[in-house]
Design a protein around this motif. Structure first.
Motif, PDB file in Angstrom:
ATOM      1  N   GLY A   1      -9.136  -1.672  -6.310  1.00  0.00           N
ATOM      2  CA  GLY A   1      -8.700  -2.671  -5.342  1.00  0.00           C
ATOM      3  C   GLY A   1      -7.228  -3.003  -5.524  1.00  0.00           C
ATOM      4  N   VAL A   2      -6.867  -4.199  -5.076  1.00  0.00           N
ATOM      5  CA  VAL A   2      -5.448  -4.597  -5.088  1.00  0.00           C
ATOM      6  C   VAL A   2      -4.961  -4.811  -6.515  1.00  0.00           C
ATOM      7  CG1 VAL A   2      -3.863  -6.451  -4.432  1.00  0.00           C
ATOM      8  CG2 VAL A   2      -5.592  -5.641  -2.791  1.00  0.00           C
ATOM      9  N   PHE A   3      -3.857  -4.161  -6.885  1.00  0.00           N
ATOM     10  CA  PHE A   3      -3.269  -4.459  -8.198  1.00  0.00           C
ATOM     11  C   PHE A   3      -1.818  -4.927  -8.096  1.00  0.00           C
ATOM     12  CE2 PHE A   3      -0.822  -0.571  -8.744  1.00  0.00           C
ATOM     13  CZ  PHE A   3      -1.519   0.364  -7.980  1.00  0.00           C
ATOM     14  N   ILE A   4      -1.266  -4.905  -6.884  1.00  0.00           N
ATOM     15  CA  ILE A   4       0.050  -5.535  -6.676  1.00  0.00           C
ATOM     16  C   ILE A   4      -0.058  -6.349  -5.386  1.00  0.00           C
ATOM     17  CG2 ILE A   4       2.488  -5.153  -6.082  1.00  0.00           C
ATOM     18  CD1 ILE A   4       2.395  -2.591  -7.742  1.00  0.00           C
ATOM     19  N   GLN A   5       0.343  -7.599  -5.472  1.00  0.00           N
ATOM     20  CA  GLN A   5       0.380  -8.410  -4.258  1.00  0.00           C
ATOM     21  C   GLN A   5       1.625  -9.280  -4.343  1.00  0.00           C
ATOM     22  OE1 GLN A   5      -3.331 -10.338  -3.264  1.00  0.00           O
ATOM     23  NE2 GLN A   5      -2.672 -10.567  -1.142  1.00  0.00           N
ATOM     24  N   GLY A   6       2.672  -8.798  -3.706  1.00  0.00           N
ATOM     25  CA  GLY A   6       3.939  -9.524  -3.718  1.00  0.00           C
ATOM     26  C   GLY A   6       4.921  -8.932  -4.705  1.00  0.00           C
ATOM     27  N   VAL A   7       6.115  -8.629  -4.229  1.00  0.00           N
ATOM     28  CA  VAL A   7       7.187  -8.076  -5.070  1.00  0.00           C
ATOM     29  C   VAL A   7       8.465  -8.847  -4.740  1.00  0.00           C
ATOM     30  CG1 VAL A   7       8.504  -5.980  -5.600  1.00  0.00           C
ATOM     31  CG2 VAL A   7       6.092  -5.798  -5.044  1.00  0.00           C
ATOM     32  N   SER A   8       9.307  -9.066  -5.749  1.00  0.00           N
ATOM     33  CA  SER A   8      10.486  -9.904  -5.507  1.00  0.00           C
ATOM     34  C   SER A   8      11.601  -9.111  -4.822  1.00  0.00           C
ATOM     35  CB  SER A   8      10.983 -10.510  -6.821  1.00  0.00           C
ATOM     36  OG  SER A   8      11.313  -9.455  -7.698  1.00  0.00           O
ATOM     37  N   ILE A   9      11.313  -8.713  -3.596  1.00  0.00           N
ATOM     38  CA  ILE A   9      12.321  -8.030  -2.793  1.00  0.00           C
ATOM     39  C   ILE A   9      12.293  -8.650  -1.402  1.00  0.00           C
ATOM     40  CG2 ILE A   9      12.300  -5.798  -3.989  1.00  0.00           C
ATOM     41  CD1 ILE A   9      10.389  -4.776  -1.856  1.00  0.00           C
ATOM     42  N   ARG A  10      13.337  -8.418  -0.657  1.00  0.00           N
ATOM     43  CA  ARG A  10      13.337  -8.847   0.728  1.00  0.00           C
ATOM     44  C   ARG A  10      14.204  -7.878   1.492  1.00  0.00           C
ATOM     45  NH1 ARG A  10      13.482 -14.420   3.695  1.00  0.00           N
ATOM     46  NH2 ARG A  10      12.170 -13.644   5.370  1.00  0.00           N
ATOM     47  N   PRO A  11      13.773  -7.269   2.587  1.00  0.00           N
ATOM     48  CA  PRO A  11      12.472  -7.451   3.190  1.00  0.00           C
ATOM     49  C   PRO A  11      11.357  -6.767   2.399  1.00  0.00           C
ATOM     50  CG  PRO A  11      13.783  -5.883   4.475  1.00  0.00           C
ATOM     51  CD  PRO A  11      14.638  -6.338   3.341  1.00  0.00           C
ATOM     52  N   GLY A  12      10.141  -7.156   2.696  1.00  0.00           N
ATOM     53  CA  GLY A  12       8.994  -6.477   2.113  1.00  0.00           C
ATOM     54  C   GLY A  12       8.292  -7.250   1.030  1.00  0.00           C
ATOM     55  N   ARG A  13       8.620  -8.544   0.883  1.00  0.00           N
ATOM     56  CA  ARG A  13       8.074  -9.332  -0.226  1.00  0.00           C
ATOM     57  C   ARG A  13       6.544  -9.315  -0.300  1.00  0.00           C
ATOM     58  NH1 ARG A  13       7.816 -15.056  -0.322  1.00  0.00           N
ATOM     59  NH2 ARG A  13       8.717 -14.877   1.728  1.00  0.00           N
ATOM     60  N   PRO A  14       5.831  -9.404   0.831  1.00  0.00           N
ATOM     61  CA  PRO A  14       4.357  -9.453   0.703  1.00  0.00           C
ATOM     62  C   PRO A  14       3.698  -8.084   0.501  1.00  0.00           C
ATOM     63  CG  PRO A  14       5.139 -10.468   2.768  1.00  0.00           C
ATOM     64  CD  PRO A  14       6.253  -9.664   2.220  1.00  0.00           C
ATOM     65  N   LEU A  15       4.431  -7.123  -0.024  1.00  0.00           N
ATOM     66  CA  LEU A  15       3.852  -5.785  -0.261  1.00  0.00           C
ATOM     67  C   LEU A  15       2.531  -5.885  -1.035  1.00  0.00           C
ATOM     68  CD1 LEU A  15       4.090  -2.586  -0.527  1.00  0.00           C
ATOM     69  CD2 LEU A  15       5.229  -3.042  -2.714  1.00  0.00           C
ATOM     70  N   ILE A  16       1.554  -5.084  -0.579  1.00  0.00           N
ATOM     71  CA  ILE A  16       0.269  -5.005  -1.286  1.00  0.00           C
ATOM     72  C   ILE A  16       0.053  -3.555  -1.688  1.00  0.00           C
ATOM     73  CG2 ILE A  16      -2.247  -5.153  -0.995  1.00  0.00           C
ATOM     74  CD1 ILE A  16      -1.783  -7.477   0.932  1.00  0.00           C
ATOM     75  N   VAL A  17      -0.332  -3.314  -2.924  1.00  0.00           N
ATOM     76  CA  VAL A  17      -0.684  -1.950  -3.323  1.00  0.00           C
ATOM     77  C   VAL A  17      -2.040  -1.994  -4.005  1.00  0.00           C
ATOM     78  CG1 VAL A  17       0.050   0.155  -4.512  1.00  0.00           C
ATOM     79  CG2 VAL A  17       1.780  -1.478  -3.753  1.00  0.00           C
ATOM     80  N   GLY A  18      -2.884  -1.057  -3.615  1.00  0.00           N
ATOM     81  CA  GLY A  18      -4.206  -1.023  -4.221  1.00  0.00           C
ATOM     82  C   GLY A  18      -4.703   0.397  -4.388  1.00  0.00           C
ATOM     83  N   GLU A  19      -5.872   0.488  -5.000  1.00  0.00           N
ATOM     84  CA  GLU A  19      -6.490   1.803  -5.178  1.00  0.00           C
ATOM     85  C   GLU A  19      -7.896   1.750  -4.604  1.00  0.00           C
ATOM     86  OE1 GLU A  19      -9.504   3.825  -7.073  1.00  0.00           O
ATOM     87  OE2 GLU A  19      -8.552   2.767  -8.761  1.00  0.00           O
ATOM     88  N   CYS A  20      -8.174   2.657  -3.670  1.00  0.00           N
ATOM     89  CA  CYS A  20      -9.513   2.757  -3.100  1.00  0.00           C
ATOM     90  C   CYS A  20      -9.988   4.182  -3.290  1.00  0.00           C
ATOM     91  CB  CYS A  20      -9.502   2.476  -1.596  1.00  0.00           C
ATOM     92  SG  CYS A  20      -9.089   0.800  -1.171  1.00  0.00           S
ATOM     93  N   MET A  21     -11.099   4.375  -3.905  1.00  0.00           N
ATOM     94  CA  MET A  21     -11.687   5.700  -4.121  1.00  0.00           C
ATOM     95  C   MET A  21     -10.653   6.679  -4.678  1.00  0.00           C
ATOM     96  SD  MET A  21     -13.540   5.215  -0.499  1.00  0.00           S
ATOM     97  CE  MET A  21     -14.534   6.616  -0.152  1.00  0.00           C
ATOM     98  N   GLY A  22      -9.862   6.210  -5.606  1.00  0.00           N
ATOM     99  CA  GLY A  22      -8.883   7.059  -6.291  1.00  0.00           C
ATOM    100  C   GLY A  22      -7.581   7.273  -5.526  1.00  0.00           C
ATOM    101  N   LYS A  23      -7.479   6.738  -4.312  1.00  0.00           N
ATOM    102  CA  LYS A  23      -6.279   6.982  -3.493  1.00  0.00           C
ATOM    103  C   LYS A  23      -5.392   5.731  -3.422  1.00  0.00           C
ATOM    104  CE  LYS A  23      -8.280  10.852  -1.571  1.00  0.00           C
ATOM    105  NZ  LYS A  23      -8.924  10.953  -0.274  1.00  0.00           N
ATOM    106  N   PRO A  24      -4.072   5.953  -3.361  1.00  0.00           N
ATOM    107  CA  PRO A  24      -3.178   4.808  -3.190  1.00  0.00           C
ATOM    108  C   PRO A  24      -3.232   4.269  -1.758  1.00  0.00           C
ATOM    109  CG  PRO A  24      -1.933   6.836  -3.686  1.00  0.00           C
ATOM    110  CD  PRO A  24      -3.362   7.228  -3.513  1.00  0.00           C
ATOM    111  N   VAL A  25      -3.308   2.956  -1.658  1.00  0.00           N
ATOM    112  CA  VAL A  25      -3.258   2.299  -0.346  1.00  0.00           C
ATOM    113  C   VAL A  25      -2.111   1.290  -0.397  1.00  0.00           C
ATOM    114  CG1 VAL A  25      -4.504   0.863   1.310  1.00  0.00           C
ATOM    115  CG2 VAL A  25      -5.759   2.541  -0.068  1.00  0.00           C
ATOM    116  N   PHE A  26      -1.188   1.428   0.541  1.00  0.00           N
ATOM    117  CA  PHE A  26      -0.020   0.543   0.572  1.00  0.00           C
ATOM    118  C   PHE A  26      -0.132  -0.384   1.781  1.00  0.00           C
ATOM    119  CE2 PHE A  26       1.300   4.452  -1.505  1.00  0.00           C
ATOM    120  CZ  PHE A  26       1.986   3.996  -2.627  1.00  0.00           C
TER     121      PHE A  26
END
Ligand SMILES: Nc1nc2c(c(=O)[nH]1)N[C@H]1C(S)=C(S)[C@@H](COP(=O)(O)OP(=O)(O)OC[C@H]3O[C@@H](n4cnc5c(N)ncnc54)[C@H](O)[C@@H]3O)O[C@H]1N2
Ligand code: MOO
Length: 401
Positions: free
Chosen positions: A273-298
């Motif tokens: 599931g989600v292992f990144i939610q929010g990164v200190s950048i702008r634009p793009g601060r609410p970035l979400i990164v997760g893993e579903c069935m072994g695949k990266p989901v951005f």
């Protein structure tokens, strides 16, 4: 909040073993593909010494006294036609006619240009200039030596590599298979191409922008869907996407509103599931990164500049790390504006050559939602030290699109 570097490290740790496929393609079709192997020249190119001009193959020693008033007379042995084996030997006092590209006959160690000679009737040739050993000869292996690296694993094949590969007899190369992407665009306000937006609606431009950047990065889009803000629909579409693609990009739904279902959908499928939610950048601060069935989901935030920048700094970054590709299109430019410290870490810029220097002008004022600004921008500057902002005259790296 997580820094960009820390987020990229987490993504790398999670997906460094992502399986990659290789494919073999014709060299001339492999432009912009990332090499999956080093390619070495299997032999010397040329395999034999060749003439650089139309003239006579001679022994340089025989020509040392030649001049306009003191021509040297050599006897004419015959011609080595281009494309044929030279089956003669040039000895003291002799010469052989060679065309540009002809094989140099045994014994000869230089070629004199035809303009510096005059053929005589009695099968002899007058030379009016001396030549030195090696003159106007392309020696065996002068172009490529056996074992010489022509292109390395991780390099992007460029049209400039093609001549050397083909000259060395390499017509097919192993490259990384194109990564397959699925794109899910989310939002009740969006309409797809072919539909006129009603009042309150806008066109889904993010999907197509992402598709274009994916194509540029050497990937392919295998599925593209537009879904309404409905948690169950999101989940279903994400499952379909994960099944058919290597990486999934979701545009929108990353923020904290009542209609933002991206994190929830990622967490509803098997996997970490989600292992990144929010990164200190702008634009793009609410970035979400997760893993579903072994695949990266951005999960890429919806404001149009955000998915574009995040594709470059996070998604393509992962693809490049997986393939050991170190290429970044970056140039140095003189900053042509002042920008006070702000929350913006990645700033779109337009490049212009003036007074001998490449200058970067800001392409997007502080508004992450401008497709027009993206179209005007040649690239972006990464402002690592937010406290400093940018000042006119400063030198900055511009990452070019
Ligand atoms: N209360 C808060 N609101 C917002 C925050 C926050 O922290 N608290 N963060 C803002 C930031 S920063 C961003 S970025 C956006 C991220 O929003 P979402 O990822 O949830 O995206 P949406 O709400 O769906 O859309 C945002 C914006 O972009 C337009 N959009 C969306 N998809 C597309 C598309 N495919 N093509 C063209 N344009 C698209 C959409 O219409 C919205 O205008 O959230 C802020 N809000
Ligand atoms: O981070 Mo949002 O992407 O500012 O616009």
């Amino acid at each position: 909040m997580l820094s960009l570097e820390a987020a990229n490290e987490l993504i790398w740790k999670k997906f460094r073993e992502l399986p990659l496929e290789h494919v073999e393609v014709d060299v001339w079709e492999a432009v912009d593909r990332i090499m999956a192997e080093d390619v070495l020249s299997p032999g010397n190119v040329p395999e034999f010494s060749r003439s650089m001009c139309d003239g006579y193959a001679v022994l340089a020693d025989n020509t040392q006294t030649a001049g306009n008033e003191t021509p040297v007379l050599l006897s004419f042995l015959g011609e080595v036609p281009p494309g044929e084996k030279a089956n003669m030997e040039v000895k003291e006092g002799q010469c052989a006619y060679v065309s540009t590209g002809s094989m140099i006959p045994a014994g000869a160690d230089a070629v004199i240009m035809v303009e510096q000679t005059k053929i005589q009737e009695n099968n002899s040739v007058l030379l009016f200039k001396p030549v030195i050993a090696g003159e106007r000869i392309i020696l065996q292996g002068d172009d490529l030596k056996t074992g010489q690296v022509i292109i390395k694993q991780g390099e992007k094949l460029n049209p400039r590599h093609v001549a050397a590969l083909v000259a060395a007899g390499i017509y097919r190369v192993k490259v990384f298979a194109r990564p397959r992407f699925a794109i899910i665009s989310t939002g009740d306000e969006l309409v797809d191409i072919g539909q006129e937006p009603a009042v309150g609606q806008i066109r889904d431009s993010n999907s197509y922008a992402l598709q274009a950047f994916i194509t540029r990065a050497g990937g392919e889009v295998v599925r593209r869907v537009l879904v309404k803000d409905d948690g169950e629909l999101y989940r279903k579409e994400l499952e379909n996407a994960v099944k058919c693609a290597d990486m999934v990009l979701i545009s929108g739904g990353c923020s904290v509103g009542i209609r933002d279902f991206t994190a929830q959908a990622i967490n509803s499928l098997p996997g970490e599931g989600v292992f990144i939610q929010g990164v200190s950048i702008r634009p793009g601060r609410p970035l979400i990164v997760g893993e579903c069935m072994g695949k990266p989901v951005f999960g890429l935030p919806g404001h149009p500049i955000a998915p574009v920048i995040l594709f470059k700094i996070v998604v393509e970054k992962l693809w490049h790390r997986l393939t050991a590709c170190e290429e970044t299109d970056m140039i140095t430019a003189v900053v042509d504006f002042d920008m006070r410290p702000s929350l913006f870490t990645h700033l779109l810029v337009q490049l212009e050559k003036r007074e001998g220097f490449i200058r970067a002008k800001t392409a997007a004022p502080e508004n992450p939602a401008q497709t027009g600004a993206i179209s005007q921008a040649h690239g972006y500057i990464w402002i690592k030290d937010l406290e400093k902002g940018l000042s006119q005259g400063q030198i900055a790296d511009v990452y070019v699109f």
